[in-house]
Design a protein around this motif. Structure first.
Motif, PDB file in Angstrom:
ATOM      1  N   MET A   1       0.839  -1.183   0.000  1.00 29.14           N
ATOM      2  CA  MET A   1       0.000   0.000   0.000  1.00 29.14           C
ATOM      3  C   MET A   1       0.885   1.248   0.000  1.00 29.14           C
ATOM      4  O   MET A   1       1.321   1.692   1.035  1.00 29.14           O
ATOM      5  N   LYS A   2       1.167   1.781  -1.207  1.00 29.86           N
ATOM      6  CA  LYS A   2       2.094   2.917  -1.243  1.00 29.86           C
ATOM      7  C   LYS A   2       1.356   4.247  -1.216  1.00 29.86           C
ATOM      8  O   LYS A   2       1.784   5.202  -0.607  1.00 29.86           O
ATOM      9  N   LYS A   3       0.228   4.308  -1.962  1.00 31.34           N
ATOM     10  CA  LYS A   3      -0.508   5.580  -2.024  1.00 31.34           C
ATOM     11  C   LYS A   3      -1.973   5.348  -1.700  1.00 31.34           C
ATOM     12  O   LYS A   3      -2.643   4.563  -2.382  1.00 31.34           O
ATOM     13  N   VAL A   4      -2.440   6.031  -0.674  1.00 27.24           N
ATOM     14  CA  VAL A   4      -3.825   5.869  -0.234  1.00 27.24           C
ATOM     15  C   VAL A   4      -4.552   7.194  -0.416  1.00 27.24           C
ATOM     16  O   VAL A   4      -4.043   8.249  -0.018  1.00 27.24           O
ATOM     17  N   LEU A   5      -5.741   7.132  -1.023  1.00 26.60           N
ATOM     18  CA  LEU A   5      -6.605   8.303  -1.066  1.00 26.60           C
ATOM     19  C   LEU A   5      -7.658   8.080   0.008  1.00 26.60           C
ATOM     20  O   LEU A   5      -8.387   7.088  -0.022  1.00 26.60           O
ATOM     21  N   LEU A   6      -7.691   8.965   0.998  1.00 29.51           N
ATOM     22  CA  LEU A   6      -8.631   8.814   2.112  1.00 29.51           C
ATOM     23  C   LEU A   6      -9.733   9.858   1.971  1.00 29.51           C
ATOM     24  O   LEU A   6      -9.465  11.064   2.030  1.00 29.51           O
ATOM     25  N   GLY A   7     -10.951   9.372   1.764  1.00 27.56           N
ATOM     26  CA  GLY A   7     -12.097  10.273   1.599  1.00 27.56           C
ATOM     27  C   GLY A   7     -12.880  10.361   2.902  1.00 27.56           C
ATOM     28  O   GLY A   7     -13.276   9.336   3.449  1.00 27.56           O
ATOM     29  N   VAL A   8     -13.079  11.573   3.401  1.00 29.49           N
ATOM     30  CA  VAL A   8     -13.771  11.764   4.683  1.00 29.49           C
ATOM     31  C   VAL A   8     -15.083  12.495   4.420  1.00 29.49           C
ATOM     32  O   VAL A   8     -15.074  13.601   3.870  1.00 29.49           O
ATOM     33  N   THR A   9     -16.188  11.871   4.798  1.00 29.23           N
ATOM     34  CA  THR A   9     -17.485  12.528   4.610  1.00 29.23           C
ATOM     35  C   THR A   9     -18.002  13.029   5.964  1.00 29.23           C
ATOM     36  O   THR A   9     -17.381  12.772   7.002  1.00 29.23           O
ATOM     37  N   GLY A  10     -19.150  13.696   5.951  1.00 27.31           N
ATOM     38  CA  GLY A  10     -19.599  14.445   7.128  1.00 27.31           C
ATOM     39  C   GLY A  10     -20.353  13.653   8.167  1.00 27.31           C
ATOM     40  O   GLY A  10     -21.557  13.846   8.351  1.00 27.31           O
ATOM     41  N   GLY A  11     -19.664  12.779   8.887  1.00 33.61           N
ATOM     42  CA  GLY A  11     -20.281  12.051   9.998  1.00 33.61           C
ATOM     43  C   GLY A  11     -19.460  12.268  11.256  1.00 33.61           C
ATOM     44  O   GLY A  11     -18.280  12.633  11.185  1.00 33.61           O
ATOM     45  N   ILE A  12     -20.075  12.012  12.405  1.00 31.22           N
ATOM     46  CA  ILE A  12     -19.400  12.241  13.680  1.00 31.22           C
ATOM     47  C   ILE A  12     -18.129  11.394  13.802  1.00 31.22           C
ATOM     48  O   ILE A  12     -17.155  11.794  14.448  1.00 31.22           O
ATOM     49  N   ALA A  13     -18.108  10.218  13.128  1.00 29.61           N
ATOM     50  CA  ALA A  13     -16.928   9.346  13.233  1.00 29.61           C
ATOM     51  C   ALA A  13     -15.717   9.917  12.497  1.00 29.61           C
ATOM     52  O   ALA A  13     -14.637   9.317  12.528  1.00 29.61           O
ATOM     53  N   ALA A  14     -15.884  11.082  11.847  1.00 29.98           N
ATOM     54  CA  ALA A  14     -14.768  11.665  11.088  1.00 29.98           C
ATOM     55  C   ALA A  14     -13.531  11.860  11.972  1.00 29.98           C
ATOM     56  O   ALA A  14     -12.398  11.800  11.490  1.00 29.98           O
ATOM     57  N   TYR A  15     -13.767  12.030  13.294  1.00 36.55           N
ATOM     58  CA  TYR A  15     -12.594  12.230  14.169  1.00 36.55           C
ATOM     59  C   TYR A  15     -11.716  10.986  14.192  1.00 36.55           C
ATOM     60  O   TYR A  15     -10.500  11.062  14.351  1.00 36.55           O
ATOM     61  N   LYS A  16     -12.345   9.788  14.001  1.00 33.65           N
ATOM     62  CA  LYS A  16     -11.551   8.549  14.005  1.00 33.65           C
ATOM     63  C   LYS A  16     -10.692   8.437  12.740  1.00 33.65           C
ATOM     64  O   LYS A  16      -9.731   7.675  12.696  1.00 33.65           O
ATOM     65  N   SER A  17     -11.072   9.173  11.691  1.00 32.75           N
ATOM     66  CA  SER A  17     -10.327   9.082  10.434  1.00 32.75           C
ATOM     67  C   SER A  17      -8.932   9.686  10.577  1.00 32.75           C
ATOM     68  O   SER A  17      -8.032   9.366   9.802  1.00 32.75           O
ATOM     69  N   ALA A  18      -8.775  10.581  11.561  1.00 33.62           N
ATOM     70  CA  ALA A  18      -7.436  11.135  11.803  1.00 33.62           C
ATOM     71  C   ALA A  18      -6.507  10.018  12.262  1.00 33.62           C
ATOM     72  O   ALA A  18      -5.365   9.879  11.791  1.00 33.62           O
TER      73      ALA A  18
END
Ligand code: CTP
Length: 394
Positions: free
Chosen positions: A1-18
């Protein structure tokens, strides 16, 4: 896994995406984050920018760039992970609506797409959402099941975004070549405990991490896995049969019960060499302990199994402090193994109860592959890379 595109949408769990972004970065990936405008309500782009070292993109159109951004952002991307994916964004993706940068990227993406739904249970179970998720699966997306637990709205149920480490493992599994598909593997892990009485036992410092990492890696690479484990604090990786044992004798019996239809057996367990001859049903008074303590030798599981090897491939482990390579090679021949993984316990960062290990892999011809120090999770894959040579793809 060299390049990851991480898409974050508008939900409360967005803090876990960090935290998820951190996992990808720690795993050695370059991470590009894109957010929907609604996601800005939950987390600042600056958080992601700081963690990934790259600017975060939100807008579809930018005066600063003359290039078509969505095509540019997808260049050389290995995987597009949408986490959290709200019901709204899932609906747009399933319906082919491209009204923001993230949903436009989804339509243009040629790489594998991983979708992590996260929402209130009623929304998750609504036919509109289940139908959209089915559509995404039929388009080839990898949709991870949400966890059950307390949701942000205070209700208990399904819909919670899984923990970042589980999403990371899931994504890695999606991208991993299935070179052990069709094979059955048995892995032993952890220490054994040999009780003297209800409150005392003989054991060793093994945490089971190496064996569990191997079991997970085998599963990721397509094998059917049985894990026979002594007492550990680790969670069984999903999709794996875990047979819990306590003593060396239990492990012996469990291995002999399960090995027959296996193609591969990896013995990463640290089996106690001795057990008390008698196990007292009641606590023994300390003044009586030494006079009653007599030890018996545990049976060597691998040695016994080696006599019934057949066409199976056996991989053993050896933890040594002196003449590591020579001792391990002798053990391999004595126990009829195909490979032995040896670590020198005197080296820093190697051995029991640490996240890392530095090992050598030795084969029967005496060829030694010295690996650098690495996390046991990564080491498991390197050991499997070597083991896979015994199972040529037909
Ligand atoms: N092993 C086993 N059953 C035992 C002891 C060890 O199956 N009762 C396996 C371990 O799982 C490992 C390999 O044998 O894969 C080598 O274990 P190790 O403890 O290094 O070797 P021993 O044979 O116990 O030798 P020694 O303690 O004398 O170094």
């Amino acid at each position: 896994m060299k390049k990851v595109l991480l898409g974050v949408t508008g939900g409360i769990a967005a803090y876990k995406s960090a935290e998820l972004a951190r996992y990808f970065v720690r795993g050695g990936a370059e991470v590009q984050v894109v957010m929907t405008p609604d996601a800005l309500q939950f987390i600042s782009p600056l958080t992601f920018q700081t963690l990934t070292g790259r600017p975060v993109y939100i807008e579809l159109y930018s005066e600063a760039s003359e290039k078509i951004r969505h095509i540019e952002l997808l260049k050389d991307i290995d995987v597009f992970v949408v986490a959290p994916a709200t019901a709204n964004s899932i609906g747009k993706m399933a319906g082919g609506i491209a009204d923001n940068l993230l949903t436009t990227l989804y339509l243009a993406a040629e790489c594998p797409v991983v979708v992590i739904p996260s929402m209130n249970i009623n929304m998750f179970e609504h036919q509109a959402v289940t139908g959209n998720l089915e559509k995404l699966c039929s388009y080839g997306c990898h949709v991870m099941d949400p966890d059950s637990g307390e949701l942000a709205c205070g209700v208990y149920g399904r819909g919670r975004m899984p923990e970042p480490q589980d999403i990371y493992n899931y994504t890695r599994a999606v991208l991993t070549a299935k070179d052990f598909k069709g094979l059955k593997a048995l892995v032993t892990a952890g220490p054994t405990r040999e009780h003297l009485d209800p409150v005392r036992f003989l054991s060793n410092p093994s945490t089971g991490l190496m064996g569990y990492s191997l079991a997970r890696a085998l599963k990721e690479r397509g094998a059917e896995v049985t894990l026979i484990s002594g007492p550990t604090h680790l969670q069984t990786p999903s999709g794996i049969d875990n047979v819990a044992v306590t003593t060396g004798e239990d492990m012996y019996n469990a291995v002999f019960e399960h090995y027959k239809d296996c193609d591969l057996i990896i013995k990463a367990a640290a089996v106690s060499d001795f057990r008390p001859l008698q196990v007292a049903a009641d606590k023994v008074k300390k003044n009586d302990l030494l006079s009653t303590l007599e030890l018996a030798k545990n049976r060597d599981i691998l040695l016994e199994l080696g006599k019934e090897k057949g066409k199976r491939i056996f991989v053993g482990f050896a933890a040594e402090t002196n003449d590591a390579v020579q001792n391990a090679h002798d053990k391999m021949l004595k126990k009829n193994l195909d490979l032995i993984v040896v670590n020198n316990l005197k080296e820093p960062g190697a051995g029991f109860a640490v996240q890392t290990n530095r090992v050598s892999i030795i084969d029967r011809s005496g060829e030694v592959e010295n690996l650098p120090m690495m996390e046991k999770e990564h080491l498991a894959h390197r050991i499997l890379d070597r083991t896979s040579k015994f199972f040529p793809v037909s």
